[in-house]
Scaffold this active site. Sequence first.
Site, PDB file in Angstrom:
ATOM      1  N   VAL A 168     108.860 175.196  50.431  1.00  0.00           N
ATOM      2  CA  VAL A 168     108.996 173.763  50.199  1.00  0.00           C
ATOM      3  C   VAL A 168     108.298 173.037  51.349  1.00  0.00           C
ATOM      4  O   VAL A 168     108.637 173.238  52.519  1.00  0.00           O
ATOM      5  CB  VAL A 168     110.470 173.332  50.109  1.00  0.00           C
ATOM      6  CG1 VAL A 168     110.581 171.817  49.935  1.00  0.00           C
ATOM      7  CG2 VAL A 168     111.155 174.053  48.946  1.00  0.00           C
ATOM      8  N   TYR A 169     107.289 172.246  50.995  1.00  0.00           N
ATOM      9  CA  TYR A 169     106.547 171.456  51.993  1.00  0.00           C
ATOM     10  C   TYR A 169     107.127 170.058  52.037  1.00  0.00           C
ATOM     11  O   TYR A 169     107.447 169.475  50.997  1.00  0.00           O
ATOM     12  CB  TYR A 169     105.061 171.406  51.626  1.00  0.00           C
ATOM     13  CG  TYR A 169     104.379 172.729  51.854  1.00  0.00           C
ATOM     14  CD1 TYR A 169     103.776 173.029  53.069  1.00  0.00           C
ATOM     15  CD2 TYR A 169     104.362 173.707  50.856  1.00  0.00           C
ATOM     16  CE1 TYR A 169     103.160 174.247  53.282  1.00  0.00           C
ATOM     17  CE2 TYR A 169     103.757 174.945  51.065  1.00  0.00           C
ATOM     18  CZ  TYR A 169     103.158 175.201  52.282  1.00  0.00           C
ATOM     19  OH  TYR A 169     102.564 176.418  52.494  1.00  0.00           O
ATOM     20  N   TYR A 170     107.252 169.530  53.247  1.00  0.00           N
ATOM     21  CA  TYR A 170     107.897 168.233  53.443  1.00  0.00           C
ATOM     22  C   TYR A 170     106.890 167.149  53.806  1.00  0.00           C
ATOM     23  O   TYR A 170     105.912 167.405  54.509  1.00  0.00           O
ATOM     24  CB  TYR A 170     108.952 168.335  54.545  1.00  0.00           C
ATOM     25  CG  TYR A 170     110.255 168.921  54.029  1.00  0.00           C
ATOM     26  CD1 TYR A 170     110.391 170.293  53.835  1.00  0.00           C
ATOM     27  CD2 TYR A 170     111.330 168.102  53.692  1.00  0.00           C
ATOM     28  CE1 TYR A 170     111.568 170.826  53.333  1.00  0.00           C
ATOM     29  CE2 TYR A 170     112.514 168.630  53.194  1.00  0.00           C
ATOM     30  CZ  TYR A 170     112.619 169.986  53.018  1.00  0.00           C
ATOM     31  OH  TYR A 170     113.785 170.509  52.514  1.00  0.00           O
ATOM     32  N   ALA A 219     108.107 167.506  49.313  1.00  0.00           N
ATOM     33  CA  ALA A 219     106.946 166.900  48.657  1.00  0.00           C
ATOM     34  C   ALA A 219     106.357 167.824  47.594  1.00  0.00           C
ATOM     35  O   ALA A 219     105.880 167.366  46.564  1.00  0.00           O
ATOM     36  CB  ALA A 219     105.876 166.567  49.690  1.00  0.00           C
ATOM     37  N   ALA A 220     106.383 169.131  47.857  1.00  0.00           N
ATOM     38  CA  ALA A 220     105.782 170.074  46.912  1.00  0.00           C
ATOM     39  C   ALA A 220     106.377 171.452  47.146  1.00  0.00           C
ATOM     40  O   ALA A 220     106.775 171.790  48.267  1.00  0.00           O
ATOM     41  CB  ALA A 220     104.259 170.130  47.099  1.00  0.00           C
TER      42      ALA A 220
END
Lengths: 193, 193
Positions: free
Chosen positions: B35-37, B114-115
Amino acid sequence: MYEVEVKVRADHRLVRQRLAELGAERTERVSQTDVYYDAPHREFAETDEALRIRREGGPDDGDAEADDEPTETRLTYKGPLVERASKTREEHETPVDDSTALEGVLDGLGFEPAATVEKERERYGLDGYTVTLDSVVGLGEFVEVEREAEEDGIESAREGAYEVLRDLGLDPADQIRTSYLGLLLADDGDASQ
Amino acid sequence: MYEVEVKVRADHRLVRQRLAELGAERTERVSQTDVYYDAPHREFAETDEALRIRREGGPDDGDAEADDEPTETRLTYKGPLVERASKTREEHETPVDDSTALEGVLDGLGFEPAATVEKERERYGLDGYTVTLDSVVGLGEFVEVEREAEEDGIESAREGAYEVLRDLGLDPADQIRTSYLGLLLADDGDASQ
């Protein structure tokens, strides 16, 4: 559950005597070094938040071997008060394996170490309460009496904590509501000790 | 040390056949969910940074028991390129015990997911290189060939990686330099698969 906690300044030598007379057992003895961070996008002092790296190890008693004991690192975020009366906060905490890498992450994101709170901490159990003797570098000696309580048990838990303080020869009227970090920042670090 | 890495799209069924013919051993098989923030104070896409929580567990092979296997969580910060030619970045990564608490810390500080990049990853060893077969949800199948190298060995390591790709029946000219995150964001997640 709510944390009911009362803190006063106290001479540990006298309190330890009373604890021994009352038959209280010491359950823990550790060193804690807390580094509090400033955020790049918020003034934590204003938003009433905190971001902390805590390193906890064996007691710092001049025993060189003990200094080699493994240290546990924890990352903690404390949000603003969600309920003023009970001093309840949003809090998230996790152990972290690599404290140097964690510092690198925070540094990369623009968070900066703002203040360090170092203390020796002893815990005792007494009458269902936890009695904590904190010796804080730059501030001196404190005793905290605390217990968890349900919402409708907060008042009686607080009365009980006052009772424990009196049993230890201390005065609940001396209660200090400011955190160690707050005390250090207010004093600019040159208080008694 | 520098990481030399070449990535291409590839049909895993054919590549596994070639790996078997070449006698390569599979060293690892895992599922990774990254999980990218987004940051509250910077546009990571512009600053070329990344903040990621990676959860890694056993392979997702429909085996219900395997789904109960413990998952490791790591927090990673990647800074901007410090050296363009070798694609070297500042990187800090640490295992973290409690992924829910870590999410709470990031959420409290104003960071937002974010993604998500989900993949099944298999690793093989071949001629001193690591060959990684990634099956990325929403993107399809990829093969990465990588090795660490000293600064003066980067070119020969890259040539060697091209050689390994050719041995696997792949074409180094198909090299993709964009990260999976970049590919997903560019495609809005509706690419081949």
